[in-house]
Design a protein around this motif. Sequence first.
Motif, PDB file in Angstrom:
ATOM      1  N   VAL A  89      -5.219   6.262  -2.861  1.00 12.28           N
ATOM      2  CA  VAL A  89      -5.002   5.961  -1.445  1.00 12.28           C
ATOM      3  C   VAL A  89      -5.404   7.195  -0.639  1.00 12.28           C
ATOM      4  O   VAL A  89      -4.822   8.272  -0.792  1.00 12.28           O
ATOM      5  CB  VAL A  89      -3.534   5.572  -1.158  1.00 12.28           C
ATOM      6  N   HIS A 120      -9.808   2.016  -4.485  1.00 11.83           N
ATOM      7  CA  HIS A 120      -9.264   2.916  -3.472  1.00 11.83           C
ATOM      8  C   HIS A 120      -9.038   2.179  -2.156  1.00 11.83           C
ATOM      9  O   HIS A 120      -9.687   1.166  -1.882  1.00 11.83           O
ATOM     10  CB  HIS A 120     -10.180   4.127  -3.253  1.00 11.83           C
ATOM     11  N   LEU A 121      -8.086   2.708  -1.391  1.00 17.98           N
ATOM     12  CA  LEU A 121      -7.789   2.163  -0.067  1.00 17.98           C
ATOM     13  C   LEU A 121      -7.784   3.306   0.941  1.00 17.98           C
ATOM     14  O   LEU A 121      -7.479   4.446   0.591  1.00 17.98           O
ATOM     15  CB  LEU A 121      -6.394   1.514  -0.048  1.00 17.98           C
ATOM     16  N   ALA A 130      -2.884  -0.051   5.393  1.00 21.79           N
ATOM     17  CA  ALA A 130      -3.823   0.357   4.337  1.00 21.79           C
ATOM     18  C   ALA A 130      -4.876  -0.729   4.267  1.00 21.79           C
ATOM     19  O   ALA A 130      -4.570  -1.899   4.438  1.00 21.79           O
ATOM     20  CB  ALA A 130      -3.111   0.483   2.998  1.00 21.79           C
ATOM     21  N   ASP A 131      -6.113  -0.324   4.033  1.00 16.40           N
ATOM     22  CA  ASP A 131      -7.183  -1.317   4.021  1.00 16.40           C
ATOM     23  C   ASP A 131      -8.298  -0.907   3.074  1.00 16.40           C
ATOM     24  O   ASP A 131      -8.521   0.286   2.839  1.00 16.40           O
ATOM     25  CB  ASP A 131      -7.750  -1.497   5.438  1.00 16.40           C
ATOM     26  N   GLU A 132      -9.005  -1.911   2.553  1.00 14.72           N
ATOM     27  CA  GLU A 132     -10.130  -1.612   1.668  1.00 14.72           C
ATOM     28  C   GLU A 132     -11.291  -1.008   2.447  1.00 14.72           C
ATOM     29  O   GLU A 132     -12.088  -0.266   1.893  1.00 14.72           O
ATOM     30  CB  GLU A 132     -10.625  -2.895   0.987  1.00 14.72           C
ATOM     31  N   ALA A 191      -2.578  -4.765   1.751  1.00 11.37           N
ATOM     32  CA  ALA A 191      -3.661  -4.447   0.808  1.00 11.37           C
ATOM     33  C   ALA A 191      -3.135  -3.561  -0.321  1.00 11.37           C
ATOM     34  O   ALA A 191      -3.560  -3.692  -1.476  1.00 11.37           O
ATOM     35  CB  ALA A 191      -4.808  -3.753   1.540  1.00 11.37           C
ATOM     36  N   LEU A 192      -2.200  -2.690   0.005  1.00  7.99           N
ATOM     37  CA  LEU A 192      -1.627  -1.819  -1.031  1.00  7.99           C
ATOM     38  C   LEU A 192      -0.680  -2.599  -1.941  1.00  7.99           C
ATOM     39  O   LEU A 192      -0.753  -2.493  -3.165  1.00  7.99           O
ATOM     40  CB  LEU A 192      -0.920  -0.614  -0.383  1.00  7.99           C
ATOM     41  N   LEU A 217      -2.839  -4.685  -4.181  1.00 12.54           N
ATOM     42  CA  LEU A 217      -3.548  -3.912  -5.202  1.00 12.54           C
ATOM     43  C   LEU A 217      -2.585  -3.498  -6.321  1.00 12.54           C
ATOM     44  O   LEU A 217      -2.922  -3.561  -7.503  1.00 12.54           O
ATOM     45  CB  LEU A 217      -4.187  -2.687  -4.545  1.00 12.54           C
TER      46      LEU A 217
END
Length: 311
Positions: free
Chosen positions: A124, A160-161, A170-172, A183-184, A187
Amino acid sequence: MDLRNIAIIAHVDHGKTTLVDELLKQSGAFRENQQVSERALDSNDLERERGITILAKCTSVEWKDTRINIVDTPGHADFGGEVERILSMVDGVVLLVDAAEGPMPQTKFVTAKALALGLRPIVVLNKVDKPDAEPDRALDEVFDLFSNLGADDDQLDFPHLYASGRSGWADEEIDGPRKNLDALFRLISNHVPRPRVMNRVDEPFRMLATTLSADPFLGRILTGRIESGTVKTGATVQALSRVGQKIEQFRVSKVMAFRGLGQQEIEEGRAGDIVTLSGMQKATVADTLCALAVEEPLPALPIDPPTISVT
Ligand code: GDP
């Protein structure tokens, strides 16, 4: 309920506390005014035994039907196998990196241990809101670090984000919608395997004591992941030393699990869960707590100075 056990590795100030608080806020487990009991493992009553500093903390969040136990790792080298014991409770790690500073040398030790144990990290890149953030450079540095530490192809192919823990997203994509931490959560739930030991629930109870602490009411308490079977309050169990010597037999006076920032008594702990037990007088870190029928302790984890050295 499904289960994931993860550890977060982060350099001091890279935003671990802020991110975990946001995960809690966005988690189903969190309620305004929720009564959070004192974090048992965060007390000042930390004990030193066999030269080990006991530092592990654990937070538990819920996302959809999944409980995610988040274990803290000490952000420095240790000399008692503590990092291995903590990492042996989890099936995945999140490496949190300040996107302006990149990975710091102090996190190398724990990262190296995680890679050596075969854990596949999630990276992250945090604080991308900072004006001086250089997330792609930080990402390259993480790749180089993993590669220098001998990561295998799967580990080098890490997801990874981009994130701003403080803003709660959090985003791709670096220019993604920046809405929340889904998103986290997603994941973690997709990339981290469910504890393999969960299907050993029908075997006798066995757990490796990972951290030792003291509670003002319960006295000595030991935390670890249940490797097989189940444990309930009132059960009579034993503690075996690393070489299989019987240390003591005792009645479990309480079984607790992490919920939010605190701990709660639970009816039963099951294989895969990270729990805290009380009732022992002598048992300590690296002992196996187990059913009376068990004769062999769990494989010992190093308690001597670690053999992997990171320069
Ligand atoms: P820890 O030491 O890793 O637990 O870090 P903290 O969560 O305590 O954060 C350290 C500092 O960084 C605090 O001043 C936070 O407000 C700040 N911080 C945390 N997350 C972010 C973020 O996403 N962006 C920015 N700009 N600052 C952050």
